[in-house]
Design a protein around this motif. Structure first.
Motif, mmCIF file in Angstrom:
data_model
loop_
_atom_site.group_PDB
_atom_site.id
_atom_site.type_symbol
_atom_site.label_atom_id
_atom_site.label_comp_id
_atom_site.label_asym_id
_atom_site.label_seq_id
_atom_site.Cartn_x
_atom_site.Cartn_y
_atom_site.Cartn_z
ATOM 1 N N LEU A 17 -7.139 7.950 3.805
ATOM 2 C CA LEU A 17 -6.039 6.811 3.446
ATOM 3 C C LEU A 17 -5.019 6.938 4.472
ATOM 4 O O LEU A 17 -4.606 6.126 5.132
ATOM 5 C CB LEU A 17 -5.645 6.889 2.288
ATOM 6 C CG LEU A 17 -6.520 6.591 1.005
ATOM 7 C CD1 LEU A 17 -6.127 7.172 -0.394
ATOM 8 C CD2 LEU A 17 -6.802 5.099 0.919
ATOM 9 N N ARG A 18 -4.467 8.323 4.793
ATOM 10 C CA ARG A 18 -3.550 8.247 5.604
ATOM 11 C C ARG A 18 -3.968 7.780 7.245
ATOM 12 O O ARG A 18 -3.268 7.214 8.053
ATOM 13 C CB ARG A 18 -2.956 9.833 5.727
ATOM 14 C CG ARG A 18 -2.176 10.135 4.814
ATOM 15 C CD ARG A 18 -1.233 11.257 5.066
ATOM 16 N NE ARG A 18 -2.103 12.710 5.544
ATOM 17 C CZ ARG A 18 -2.390 13.498 4.574
ATOM 18 N NH1 ARG A 18 -2.356 13.573 3.435
ATOM 19 N NH2 ARG A 18 -3.490 14.227 5.278
ATOM 20 N N GLY A 19 -5.106 8.129 7.599
ATOM 21 C CA GLY A 19 -5.567 7.901 8.829
ATOM 22 C C GLY A 19 -6.119 6.405 8.931
ATOM 23 O O GLY A 19 -6.500 5.725 10.006
ATOM 24 N N ARG A 20 -5.919 5.692 7.662
ATOM 25 C CA ARG A 20 -6.301 4.195 7.967
ATOM 26 C C ARG A 20 -7.719 3.966 8.016
ATOM 27 O O ARG A 20 -8.105 2.874 8.366
ATOM 28 C CB ARG A 20 -5.460 3.503 8.886
ATOM 29 C CG ARG A 20 -3.877 3.394 8.901
ATOM 30 C CD ARG A 20 -3.771 2.697 7.611
ATOM 31 N NE ARG A 20 -2.167 2.734 7.486
ATOM 32 C CZ ARG A 20 -1.448 1.950 6.626
ATOM 33 N NH1 ARG A 20 -2.177 1.235 5.701
ATOM 34 N NH2 ARG A 20 -0.059 1.902 6.593
ATOM 35 N N ALA B 193 -11.601 6.709 13.844
ATOM 36 C CA ALA B 193 -12.264 6.982 12.564
ATOM 37 C C ALA B 193 -13.192 8.339 12.708
ATOM 38 O O ALA B 193 -13.062 9.391 11.820
ATOM 39 C CB ALA B 193 -13.399 6.248 11.891
ATOM 40 N N GLU B 194 -13.768 8.459 13.916
ATOM 41 C CA GLU B 194 -14.320 9.811 14.227
ATOM 42 C C GLU B 194 -13.269 11.050 14.473
ATOM 43 O O GLU B 194 -13.650 11.988 13.835
ATOM 44 C CB GLU B 194 -15.130 9.638 15.324
ATOM 45 C CG GLU B 194 -16.121 10.857 16.094
ATOM 46 C CD GLU B 194 -16.967 11.334 15.076
ATOM 47 O OE1 GLU B 194 -17.615 12.622 15.145
ATOM 48 O OE2 GLU B 194 -17.442 10.395 14.271
ATOM 49 N N GLY B 195 -12.287 10.792 14.903
ATOM 50 C CA GLY B 195 -11.450 11.593 15.015
ATOM 51 C C GLY B 195 -10.662 12.268 13.616
ATOM 52 O O GLY B 195 -10.542 13.213 13.661
ATOM 53 N N ILE B 196 -10.597 11.167 12.891
ATOM 54 C CA ILE B 196 -10.050 11.523 11.473
ATOM 55 C C ILE B 196 -10.997 12.537 10.898
ATOM 56 O O ILE B 196 -10.918 13.415 10.115
ATOM 57 C CB ILE B 196 -9.745 10.105 10.648
ATOM 58 C CG1 ILE B 196 -8.551 9.654 11.085
ATOM 59 C CG2 ILE B 196 -9.385 10.573 9.273
ATOM 60 C CD1 ILE B 196 -7.294 10.359 11.257
ATOM 61 N N TYR B 197 -12.569 12.105 10.777
ATOM 62 C CA TYR B 197 -13.486 12.890 10.296
ATOM 63 C C TYR B 197 -13.453 14.181 10.770
ATOM 64 O O TYR B 197 -13.813 15.163 9.896
ATOM 65 C CB TYR B 197 -14.847 12.171 10.431
ATOM 66 C CG TYR B 197 -16.043 12.724 9.805
ATOM 67 C CD1 TYR B 197 -16.520 12.511 8.469
ATOM 68 C CD2 TYR B 197 -16.956 13.332 10.554
ATOM 69 C CE1 TYR B 197 -17.376 13.009 7.920
ATOM 70 C CE2 TYR B 197 -18.036 14.334 9.955
ATOM 71 C CZ TYR B 197 -18.292 13.870 8.547
ATOM 72 O OH TYR B 197 -19.078 14.602 8.054
ATOM 73 N N GLU B 198 -13.542 14.475 12.088
ATOM 74 C CA GLU B 198 -13.447 15.845 12.569
ATOM 75 C C GLU B 198 -12.412 16.739 12.247
ATOM 76 O O GLU B 198 -12.585 17.816 12.217
ATOM 77 C CB GLU B 198 -13.514 15.688 14.325
ATOM 78 C CG GLU B 198 -14.650 14.984 14.663
ATOM 79 C CD GLU B 198 -14.593 14.924 16.135
ATOM 80 O OE1 GLU B 198 -13.780 15.184 17.002
ATOM 81 O OE2 GLU B 198 -15.873 14.602 16.693
ATOM 82 N N ASP C 15 0.661 -1.294 0.212
ATOM 83 C CA ASP C 15 0.116 -0.007 -0.038
ATOM 84 C C ASP C 15 0.816 1.159 -0.049
ATOM 85 O O ASP C 15 0.441 2.308 0.166
ATOM 86 C CB ASP C 15 -0.931 0.075 1.222
ATOM 87 C CG ASP C 15 -0.249 -0.125 2.603
ATOM 88 O OD1 ASP C 15 0.922 -0.182 2.603
ATOM 89 O OD2 ASP C 15 -0.864 -0.118 3.633
ATOM 90 N N ASP C 16 2.284 1.142 -0.291
ATOM 91 C CA ASP C 16 2.895 2.215 -0.164
ATOM 92 C C ASP C 16 2.721 2.997 -1.536
ATOM 93 O O ASP C 16 3.196 2.408 -2.563
ATOM 94 C CB ASP C 16 4.555 1.862 -0.086
ATOM 95 C CG ASP C 16 5.568 3.016 0.195
ATOM 96 O OD1 ASP C 16 5.260 3.823 -0.295
ATOM 97 O OD2 ASP C 16 6.491 2.767 1.071
ATOM 98 N N ALA C 17 2.406 4.265 -1.712
ATOM 99 C CA ALA C 17 1.957 5.001 -2.874
ATOM 100 C C ALA C 17 3.385 4.965 -3.649
ATOM 101 O O ALA C 17 2.888 4.939 -4.943
ATOM 102 C CB ALA C 17 1.357 6.292 -2.405
ATOM 103 N N GLU D 139 -10.944 0.702 -0.274
ATOM 104 C CA GLU D 139 -12.180 -0.001 0.349
ATOM 105 C C GLU D 139 -12.015 0.734 1.720
ATOM 106 O O GLU D 139 -11.013 1.121 2.159
ATOM 107 C CB GLU D 139 -12.003 -1.383 0.609
ATOM 108 C CG GLU D 139 -10.626 -1.961 1.176
ATOM 109 C CD GLU D 139 -10.835 -3.569 1.321
ATOM 110 O OE1 GLU D 139 -11.905 -4.309 1.259
ATOM 111 O OE2 GLU D 139 -9.823 -4.090 1.803
ATOM 112 N N ILE D 140 -13.176 0.405 2.683
ATOM 113 C CA ILE D 140 -12.867 0.785 4.024
ATOM 114 C C ILE D 140 -12.272 -0.377 4.757
ATOM 115 O O ILE D 140 -12.270 -1.502 4.710
ATOM 116 C CB ILE D 140 -14.391 0.660 4.344
ATOM 117 C CG1 ILE D 140 -15.390 1.934 4.061
ATOM 118 C CG2 ILE D 140 -14.486 0.958 6.126
ATOM 119 C CD1 ILE D 140 -16.751 1.787 4.446
#
Length: 278
Positions: A224-227, A167-172, A27-29, A237-238
């Protein structure tokens, strides 16, 4: 990555020199850059006069996108001598958790590993490491001195709760436009049937409808960075399937979408009568 590191360590021991070992995951870009792969290939190849290679390059690739890797001549050559690593056994999981902790001077409270294993019992083997990563990171952050504790794990909600919190922390972190784009991306990556359990689905990044909307590119990169998301080749994908039921915000979106789809089916069933619109 334990198996990959062991393979690279064995490869180093088999060499007569001390050339550096470069380990890259699928998964390394950077692996999608042909120039970068060309550079690695040059480092791993013998010199013009037969000198030993400058470095040993180890690629960790998923079989999910195997066809994609054969598009690159450098990788197709390496894949002829590929070492296939299957899912980790319970003992492999124990080693993947305990050995890094021991190297860092940490210890697990007795019973913590068994609790982790219990929560992973129904998880497909291919998904276990992606769920363990945020859980272990959270345990490290909430450690007591040098001990990873059961109380910290339970207080965070276990595997599902930790993933939802992250996930919530990334979204915020997202702006208004980025949140709107992220919502569209996440919902497209979920297959929702007629009152059946939602499931993840892989979609090519270029096929996502909201890819051109304001903030979409930034939102995708942050997810993507936050997985929150994974990308292999072109497929997105999620990352954590427990988010589908364990993340309240995503669950609310799914319930709303289910309600709309139910209403649409009812409207169709009534020959699109205006009384069934709302």
């Amino acid at each position: 990555m334990l198996g990959v590191r062991e393979c690279s360590g064995q490869a180093r021991r088999d060499r007569e020199d001390d050339a550096p070992v470069v380990v890259l995951a699928g998964d390394d870009a950077r692996l999608t850059g042909r120039a970068f792969l060309h550079t690695l290939s040059a480092l791993a190849g013998p010199g013009r006069n037969g000198e030993s290679p400058v470095a040993l390059v180890v690629f960790a690739l998923s079989t999910v996108c195997a066809e994609h890797w054969f598009e690159f001549p450098q990788l197709s050559t390496a894949l002829r001598d590929a070492i296939l690593l299957g899912p980790l056994s319970n003992e492999g999981l124990r080693a993947a958790i305990q050995r890094p902790a021991e190297r860092a001077g940490l210890s697990l409270e007795p019973g913590l590993f068994d609790l982790l294993l219990q929560d992973l019992a129904g998880v497909p083997p291919a998904d276990r490491l992606s769920l363990l990563q945020p859980a272990l990171w959270n345990l490290w952050q909430d450690r007591q001195d040098t001990r990873l504790t059961i109380s910290a794990y339970l207080d965070a909600g276990g595997i599902a709760g930790i993933g939802a919190t992250l996930a919530e922390g990334i979204y915020e972190q997202l702006s208004t436009d980025e949140r709107q784009a992220a919502t569209g991306v996440l919902l497209q990556l979920i297959k929702l049937g007629n009152h059946i359990q939602p499931t993840r689905q892989r979609i090519a990044r270029t096929a996502l409808d909201c890819e051109g909307s304001p903030g979409a590119a930034v939102a995708m990169d942050i997810l993507l960075r936050g997985r929150v998301l994974n990308q292999e080749g072109e497929l997105v994908e999620i990352a954590n399937f427990t988010l589908l039921s364990g993340w309240p915000r995503l669950r609310q979106w799914l319930d709303s979408r289910q309600e709309i789809e139910d209403a649409a089916r009812a409207w169709e069933g009534q020959n699109r009568h205006a009384d069934w619109l709302y």
